[in-house]
Design a protein around this motif. Structure first.
Motif, PDB file in Angstrom:
ATOM      1  N   TYR A 124       0.828  -1.197   0.000  1.00 40.01           N
ATOM      2  CA  TYR A 124       0.000   0.000   0.000  1.00 40.01           C
ATOM      3  C   TYR A 124       0.867   1.254   0.000  1.00 40.01           C
ATOM      4  N   ASN A 125       0.333   2.308  -0.609  1.00 39.95           N
ATOM      5  CA  ASN A 125       0.924   3.631  -0.472  1.00 39.95           C
ATOM      6  C   ASN A 125       0.356   4.233   0.810  1.00 39.95           C
ATOM      7  N   VAL A 126       1.239   4.687   1.683  1.00 41.11           N
ATOM      8  CA  VAL A 126       0.814   5.218   2.975  1.00 41.11           C
ATOM      9  C   VAL A 126       1.220   6.684   3.061  1.00 41.11           C
ATOM     10  N   SER A 127       0.272   7.530   3.461  1.00 37.52           N
ATOM     11  CA  SER A 127       0.556   8.956   3.634  1.00 37.52           C
ATOM     12  C   SER A 127       1.024   9.194   5.065  1.00 37.52           C
ATOM     13  N   LEU A 128       2.199   9.783   5.197  1.00 38.95           N
ATOM     14  CA  LEU A 128       2.726  10.127   6.511  1.00 38.95           C
ATOM     15  C   LEU A 128       2.192  11.493   6.938  1.00 38.95           C
ATOM     16  N   GLY A 131       3.135  14.562   5.072  1.00 42.39           N
ATOM     17  CA  GLY A 131       2.638  14.747   3.720  1.00 42.39           C
ATOM     18  C   GLY A 131       3.338  13.850   2.715  1.00 42.39           C
ATOM     19  N   GLU A 132       4.421  13.210   3.106  1.00 42.29           N
ATOM     20  CA  GLU A 132       5.160  12.315   2.235  1.00 42.29           C
ATOM     21  C   GLU A 132       4.376  11.020   2.063  1.00 42.29           C
ATOM     22  N   VAL A 133       4.406  10.460   0.864  1.00 45.42           N
ATOM     23  CA  VAL A 133       3.742   9.186   0.593  1.00 45.42           C
ATOM     24  C   VAL A 133       4.826   8.142   0.382  1.00 45.42           C
ATOM     25  N   ILE A 134       4.739   7.031   1.133  1.00 48.79           N
ATOM     26  CA  ILE A 134       5.718   5.954   0.987  1.00 48.79           C
ATOM     27  C   ILE A 134       4.982   4.664   0.678  1.00 48.79           C
ATOM     28  N   TYR A 135       5.698   3.749   0.061  1.00 43.57           N
ATOM     29  CA  TYR A 135       5.148   2.437  -0.242  1.00 43.57           C
ATOM     30  C   TYR A 135       5.533   1.473   0.881  1.00 43.57           C
TER      31      TYR A 135
END
Length: 147
Positions: A124-128, A131-135
């Motif tokens: 999943y792509n997760v929003s921190l 504001g950064e989005v990580i996989y």
């Protein structure tokens, strides 16, 4: 009168298509030369052509750097400009018949190749909060390698 207008419109469209071919061939080739319809046919039969499912009206012989795509005609990386609009119209008709007769069961496509090369990733792509989005992979979520 209507027949004459239709004839003039058809000639105008064929001429515009030919001019686009000339422009595309010049832009897509370092070297180019002029040829007739019969010369095109002679050169065309010297190569084995392949199409694909994405660019259905195009043909390539990538090993020999030959292209028939988007108005560009190249043999061994040298552009071929067709002499006149009527000859170019005949080239278009000929290649359409060739594609229809030879590429019926062609399964190659650029999209299929890209899908094959793309690694399978599950996660999943997760929003921190920053504001950064990580996989985040499933392995990271569950802490083990999934099979």
């Amino acid at each position: 009168m209507i027949v004459l207008a239709i004839l003039i419109l058809a000639l105008l469209l064929i001429t515009i298509d030919w001019m686009i071919h000339l422009s595309m061939t010049l832009d897509g080739s370092i070297k180019s030369g002029w040829a007739s319809y019969s010369t095109f046919i002679k050169w065309f039969h010297n190569y084995e052509w392949k199409g694909d499912n994405v660019f259905r009206g195009s043909l390539w012989n990538r090993e020999m750097k030959c292209t028939y795509h988007a108005g560009i005609i190249k043999f061994e990386d040298v552009g071929m400009k067709i002499n006149d609009p009527f000859s170019y119209f005949l080239v278009r008709i000929y290649t359409r018949k060739y594609i229809k007769n030879h590429n019926k069961n062609n399964v190659f496509s650029f999209q299929n190749e890209l899908i094959k090369r793309k690694p399978k990733r599950e996660g999943y792509n997760v929003s921190l909060p920053s504001g950064e989005v990580i996989y985040v992979s499933m392995e990271e979520i569950y802490g083990k390698v999934l099979e």
